[in-house]
Write a protein that holds these residues in place. Sequence first.
Motif, PDB file in Angstrom:
ATOM      1  N   SER A 165      -4.715   0.957   7.478  1.00 17.54           N
ATOM      2  CA  SER A 165      -5.638   2.123   6.916  1.00 17.54           C
ATOM      3  C   SER A 165      -6.961   1.616   7.103  1.00 17.54           C
ATOM      4  CB  SER A 165      -5.371   2.214   5.452  1.00 17.54           C
ATOM      5  OG  SER A 165      -5.507   1.044   4.619  1.00 17.54           O
ATOM      6  N   THR A 166      -7.583   0.484   6.631  1.00 21.51           N
ATOM      7  CA  THR A 166      -9.072   0.156   6.796  1.00 21.51           C
ATOM      8  C   THR A 166      -8.870  -1.407   7.105  1.00 21.51           C
ATOM      9  OG1 THR A 166      -9.437  -0.675   4.465  1.00 21.51           O
ATOM     10  CG2 THR A 166      -9.723   1.658   4.893  1.00 21.51           C
ATOM     11  N   GLY A 167     -10.023  -1.962   7.339  1.00 21.42           N
ATOM     12  CA  GLY A 167     -10.159  -3.573   7.961  1.00 21.42           C
ATOM     13  C   GLY A 167      -9.971  -4.259   6.885  1.00 21.42           C
ATOM     14  N   THR A 168      -9.934  -3.846   5.441  1.00 28.92           N
ATOM     15  CA  THR A 168      -9.771  -4.918   4.264  1.00 28.92           C
ATOM     16  C   THR A 168      -8.595  -4.468   3.605  1.00 28.92           C
ATOM     17  OG1 THR A 168     -11.033  -3.176   2.959  1.00 28.92           O
ATOM     18  CG2 THR A 168     -12.186  -4.882   3.896  1.00 28.92           C
ATOM     19  N   LEU A 187      -8.327  -8.016  15.688  1.00 27.68           N
ATOM     20  CA  LEU A 187      -7.595  -6.894  16.740  1.00 27.68           C
ATOM     21  C   LEU A 187      -8.689  -5.481  16.559  1.00 27.68           C
ATOM     22  CD1 LEU A 187      -4.085  -7.055  15.206  1.00 27.68           C
ATOM     23  CD2 LEU A 187      -5.279  -8.153  17.178  1.00 27.68           C
ATOM     24  N   THR A 188      -9.094  -5.189  17.572  1.00 21.11           N
ATOM     25  CA  THR A 188      -9.910  -3.907  17.816  1.00 21.11           C
ATOM     26  C   THR A 188      -9.161  -2.815  18.652  1.00 21.11           C
ATOM     27  OG1 THR A 188     -11.822  -5.388  18.080  1.00 21.11           O
ATOM     28  CG2 THR A 188     -12.096  -3.168  18.595  1.00 21.11           C
ATOM     29  N   ILE A 189      -8.979  -1.916  17.889  1.00 25.99           N
ATOM     30  CA  ILE A 189      -8.108  -0.725  18.480  1.00 25.99           C
ATOM     31  C   ILE A 189      -9.026   0.468  18.622  1.00 25.99           C
ATOM     32  CG2 ILE A 189      -5.737   0.580  18.094  1.00 25.99           C
ATOM     33  CD1 ILE A 189      -5.502  -1.376  15.522  1.00 25.99           C
ATOM     34  N   THR A 190      -8.969   0.912  19.842  1.00 29.87           N
ATOM     35  CA  THR A 190      -9.532   2.193  20.160  1.00 29.87           C
ATOM     36  C   THR A 190      -8.887   2.926  21.267  1.00 29.87           C
ATOM     37  OG1 THR A 190     -10.941   0.634  22.000  1.00 29.87           O
ATOM     38  CG2 THR A 190     -12.138   1.430  19.826  1.00 29.87           C
ATOM     39  N   GLY A 191      -8.546   4.074  20.764  1.00 34.13           N
ATOM     40  CA  GLY A 191      -7.638   4.914  21.602  1.00 34.13           C
ATOM     41  C   GLY A 191      -6.172   4.417  22.018  1.00 34.13           C
ATOM     42  N   ASN A 192      -6.033   3.985  23.310  1.00 35.09           N
ATOM     43  CA  ASN A 192      -4.586   3.395  23.673  1.00 35.09           C
ATOM     44  C   ASN A 192      -4.925   2.162  23.903  1.00 35.09           C
ATOM     45  OD1 ASN A 192      -3.147   5.536  22.773  1.00 35.09           O
ATOM     46  ND2 ASN A 192      -2.723   6.576  24.501  1.00 35.09           N
ATOM     47  N   GLY A 206      -4.689   7.247  15.036  1.00 37.28           N
ATOM     48  CA  GLY A 206      -5.575   7.133  13.893  1.00 37.28           C
ATOM     49  C   GLY A 206      -7.054   6.562  14.193  1.00 37.28           C
ATOM     50  N   ASP A 207      -8.081   6.540  13.330  1.00 30.28           N
ATOM     51  CA  ASP A 207      -9.196   6.162  13.724  1.00 30.28           C
ATOM     52  C   ASP A 207      -9.391   4.865  14.217  1.00 30.28           C
ATOM     53  OD1 ASP A 207      -9.566   8.496  12.349  1.00 30.28           O
ATOM     54  OD2 ASP A 207     -10.441   7.745  10.598  1.00 30.28           O
ATOM     55  N   ASP A 208     -10.627   4.695  15.151  1.00 32.40           N
ATOM     56  CA  ASP A 208     -10.932   3.475  15.659  1.00 32.40           C
ATOM     57  C   ASP A 208     -10.868   2.299  14.484  1.00 32.40           C
ATOM     58  OD1 ASP A 208     -10.835   4.608  18.236  1.00 32.40           O
ATOM     59  OD2 ASP A 208     -13.022   4.290  18.549  1.00 32.40           O
ATOM     60  N   LEU A 209     -10.372   1.042  14.748  1.00 33.34           N
ATOM     61  CA  LEU A 209     -10.468   0.285  13.751  1.00 33.34           C
ATOM     62  C   LEU A 209     -10.470  -1.324  14.264  1.00 33.34           C
ATOM     63  CD1 LEU A 209      -9.564  -0.203  10.612  1.00 33.34           C
ATOM     64  CD2 LEU A 209      -7.322  -0.229  11.224  1.00 33.34           C
ATOM     65  N   PRO A 236       0.669  -1.099   0.171  1.00 37.17           N
ATOM     66  CA  PRO A 236       0.091  -0.023  -0.005  1.00 37.17           C
ATOM     67  C   PRO A 236       0.920   1.358   0.010  1.00 37.17           C
ATOM     68  CG  PRO A 236      -0.386  -1.283   1.860  1.00 37.17           C
ATOM     69  CD  PRO A 236       0.733  -2.053   1.022  1.00 37.17           C
ATOM     70  N   GLY A 237       0.415   2.255  -0.786  1.00 43.36           N
ATOM     71  CA  GLY A 237       1.124   3.523  -0.834  1.00 43.36           C
ATOM     72  C   GLY A 237       1.058   4.304   0.321  1.00 43.36           C
ATOM     73  N   ASP A 238      -0.286   4.210   1.007  1.00 46.79           N
ATOM     74  CA  ASP A 238      -0.362   5.137   2.169  1.00 46.79           C
ATOM     75  C   ASP A 238      -1.151   4.330   3.354  1.00 46.79           C
ATOM     76  OD1 ASP A 238      -0.705   7.402   3.762  1.00 46.79           O
ATOM     77  OD2 ASP A 238      -2.553   8.096   3.017  1.00 46.79           O
ATOM     78  N   ASN A 239      -0.718   3.950   4.360  1.00 45.61           N
ATOM     79  CA  ASN A 239      -1.268   3.514   5.515  1.00 45.61           C
ATOM     80  C   ASN A 239      -0.999   4.427   6.668  1.00 45.61           C
ATOM     81  OD1 ASN A 239      -1.996   1.087   4.288  1.00 45.61           O
ATOM     82  ND2 ASN A 239      -1.181  -0.155   5.730  1.00 45.61           N
ATOM     83  N   PRO A 240      -2.304   5.396   6.853  1.00 44.92           N
ATOM     84  CA  PRO A 240      -1.932   6.439   7.596  1.00 44.92           C
ATOM     85  C   PRO A 240      -1.776   6.264   9.177  1.00 44.92           C
ATOM     86  CG  PRO A 240      -4.287   6.666   6.875  1.00 44.92           C
ATOM     87  CD  PRO A 240      -3.373   5.319   6.117  1.00 44.92           C
ATOM     88  N   PHE A 241      -2.763   5.132   9.670  1.00 48.31           N
ATOM     89  CA  PHE A 241      -2.714   4.823  10.897  1.00 48.31           C
ATOM     90  C   PHE A 241      -1.545   4.037  11.726  1.00 48.31           C
ATOM     91  CE2 PHE A 241      -7.493   4.572   9.972  1.00 48.31           C
ATOM     92  CZ  PHE A 241      -7.410   5.969   9.732  1.00 48.31           C
TER      93      PHE A 241
END
Length: 371
Positions: A341-344, A282-287, A312-315, A248-253
């Motif tokens: 970046s996203t779940g997919t 994996l569920t990532i929320t905050g820290n 990043g955003d919750d994922l 991927p070119g951009d994985n911002p999280f």
Amino acid sequence: MKFIVSSSLFLKQLQQISGVIQANNVLPILEDFLCEIENNTLTVTATDLETVMRVQLEVEAKEQGKVCIPAKILIDSLKNLPDQPLTFSIDKNYAIEITSDSGKYKVMGENPDNFPKEPVPDDATEFLMTSKGLVTAINKTLFAVSNDDLRPAMTGVFVELTPEFVQFVATDAHRLVKYKRTDVMSPTTDSFIVPKKPLNLLKNALPNTDDDITISYNKNHLFVKHNALQLSCRLIDARFPDYKVVIPGDNPFKLFVSKIDFQQALRRVSIFSNKSTNQVALTITGNQLQLEAQDIDFSFEGNERLSCQYNGDDLKIAFNAKFLIEMLNAAETQEVVIELSTGTKAGILKPTEQLEGEDLMMLVMPLMLNN
């Protein structure tokens, strides 16, 4: 022909190359070591027709000659003898008599002229690399090599050479590892695919030191030389997939987590996952990072929480836990970063610090989440 050799030294050298020999060979002579004496040097060769390994050691000998000795019985007898000089006497019919301090042992050898000829490094391009550098490169990529014989290009490690760096890439279509070293320079830009077996043999035979090793290759073969040890193998004749398109070119999280804590949590939670997918969500929320696994067929369920640092955003995303555990083994830092970046979309795992002259990147494809 007659020679005298130390039993422990002989055994140690034979064990370095014995992994080449397969059980149930089509040609019985492939179950033998080829032993050649010249100028008080004993050269021992083992082959499976695809890979050839050779070691040399000093012996006492008054004449030259060669013989093929069955590998299994030779190694088994040396393992059970204490360290002492052994005398090998070979007659013109290739009958071998081994004399120790307290006994005599006889074994029938074979005609060395029937032993397969090894490849010659014609038109070979050569470059140098440290032994430690090659062993590290193999350890960091070999686990991601595919076992699918229908896709032969993926059953080896892809080596890319440039005058600025050398890069090792392995993938099985579910994960990808790219390991780059800028302390190795090749005279040309080139690439080839090395099979898994010779890399495994090299990993076990080469020392983890800064000794220089000579690597050369031509259209069909790779040649590696370190002191008295030599290996040559046939390269995989296939086109390696264009791996760059899947990165991927951009994985911002960015998820920063303790390598050991994450690995141990994955090991514990994955026990309760489906055995065919090893899926851990994996569920990532905050820290906070939550790991969940379940096997609906057996009503198994496991979950754990870990503290992490996340930008990043919750994922919520699912991966094969076995793949993540193996990738974490290759990262030699206390903390790792996973870029998402996203779940997919594929996740990228890296050590938080890279050694000078090294660059390691590992990619893993996500699994479809169980609803």
